[in-house]
Write a protein that holds these residues in place. Structure first.
Motif, PDB file in Angstrom:
ATOM      1  N   ILE A  84       0.836  -1.205   0.000  1.00 47.66           N
ATOM      2  CA  ILE A  84       0.000   0.000   0.000  1.00 47.66           C
ATOM      3  C   ILE A  84       0.867   1.250   0.000  1.00 47.66           C
ATOM      4  O   ILE A  84       0.624   2.188  -0.761  1.00 47.66           O
ATOM      5  CB  ILE A  84      -0.973  -0.026   1.194  1.00 47.66           C
ATOM      6  N   ARG A  85       1.917   1.248   0.813  1.00 48.82           N
ATOM      7  CA  ARG A  85       2.790   2.426   0.902  1.00 48.82           C
ATOM      8  C   ARG A  85       3.494   2.703  -0.423  1.00 48.82           C
ATOM      9  O   ARG A  85       3.501   3.826  -0.915  1.00 48.82           O
ATOM     10  CB  ARG A  85       3.820   2.231   2.014  1.00 48.82           C
ATOM     11  N   SER A  88       1.068   3.945  -2.989  1.00 44.22           N
ATOM     12  CA  SER A  88       0.666   5.307  -2.658  1.00 44.22           C
ATOM     13  C   SER A  88       1.735   6.302  -3.110  1.00 44.22           C
ATOM     14  O   SER A  88       1.424   7.350  -3.692  1.00 44.22           O
ATOM     15  CB  SER A  88       0.432   5.429  -1.145  1.00 44.22           C
ATOM     16  N   ASP A  94      -3.476   9.059  -1.898  1.00 48.71           N
ATOM     17  CA  ASP A  94      -3.594   8.842  -0.463  1.00 48.71           C
ATOM     18  C   ASP A  94      -3.621   7.342  -0.125  1.00 48.71           C
ATOM     19  O   ASP A  94      -4.296   6.560  -0.804  1.00 48.71           O
ATOM     20  CB  ASP A  94      -4.883   9.526   0.004  1.00 48.71           C
ATOM     21  N   ARG A  95      -2.897   6.953   0.926  1.00 54.85           N
ATOM     22  CA  ARG A  95      -2.804   5.542   1.321  1.00 54.85           C
ATOM     23  C   ARG A  95      -4.164   4.907   1.587  1.00 54.85           C
ATOM     24  O   ARG A  95      -4.390   3.753   1.226  1.00 54.85           O
ATOM     25  CB  ARG A  95      -1.951   5.389   2.577  1.00 54.85           C
ATOM     26  N   GLU A  96      -5.038   5.634   2.257  1.00 51.56           N
ATOM     27  CA  GLU A  96      -6.352   5.074   2.590  1.00 51.56           C
ATOM     28  C   GLU A  96      -7.137   4.730   1.321  1.00 51.56           C
ATOM     29  O   GLU A  96      -7.825   3.718   1.260  1.00 51.56           O
ATOM     30  CB  GLU A  96      -7.162   6.041   3.469  1.00 51.56           C
ATOM     31  N   GLU A  99      -5.599   1.607  -0.234  1.00 51.94           N
ATOM     32  CA  GLU A  99      -6.016   0.435   0.530  1.00 51.94           C
ATOM     33  C   GLU A  99      -7.461   0.050   0.212  1.00 51.94           C
ATOM     34  O   GLU A  99      -7.783  -1.127   0.043  1.00 51.94           O
ATOM     35  CB  GLU A  99      -5.863   0.701   2.029  1.00 51.94           C
TER      36      GLU A  99
END
Length: 191
Positions: A84-85, A88, A94-96, A99
């Protein structure tokens, strides 16, 4: 015991995101994208309040994985899987949101998690890199299957397990199937 690695990959990448022109290019600068606004996966995505943002993030991820040595597989050039990182950072999203896209695309069957020995993954990537070093003339006489073809054949989808979003049957196709079924029934009555 051999170390194994888990990573995500796009289900049926070669069927969905490759065309004859893209298959002949070593490093893609564009990606063909299927148009299926009626697929269950797309509809599920668009039902979300942030559906447009999710789709935009998905398209950014597709561009990242198209540039991987093993197209469609979320593995970086250092043989480490994207997470995810890293996605991103690569997509500048954005990471969220990244995800959420990963969770949704896993749920609808657009991606899958794969586990394999690290040595096999490295070998696959290296064979693709070696192939790219060949000249056009050398490629004409290349006797083995293209390394990406070998890679894609390792993950042939099991049609029974495919998600309904994978396939939409048009009415014309359905009529053809119904007609063939009717003909089969009529033949069995005659015999």
């Amino acid at each position: 015991m051999s170390e194994s690695v888990k990573f995500w990959r796009v289900v049926r990448w070669a069927d969905k995101y490759e065309v004859s022109q893209s298959r002949s290019i070593d490093k893609l600068s564009w990606v063909p994208v299927p148009i299926n606004l009626n697929s269950n996966g797309y509809l599920e995505m668009m039902e979300k309040d942030n559906g447009i943002a999710l789709f935009g993030c998905w398209m950014a991820i597709i561009q990242v994985v198209a540039s991987c040595d093993l197209r469609g597989s979320w593995v970086k050039s250092n043989y480490q899987p994207h997470n995810i990182r890293s996605l991103s950072i690569a997509t500048r999203v954005d990471r969220e949101l990244v995800e959420e896209v990963i969770n949704l695309t896993l749920q609808v069957g657009w991606i899958e998690e794969v586990e394999m020995p690290l040595s096999e993954l490295v070998s696959s990537i290296e064979s693709i890199r070696d192939y790219r070093k060949l000249t056009k003339e050398e490629r004409k006489h290349y006797k083995k299957p293209h390394p990406m073809e070998v890679w894609n054949n390792k993950f042939k989808p099991n049609i029974d397990n495919s998600h309904p979003s994978d396939r939409q049957v048009c009415p014309k196709e359905r009529r053809g199937e119904e007609k063939r079924e009717k003909e089969r029934k009529e033949e069995s009555v005659v015999v």
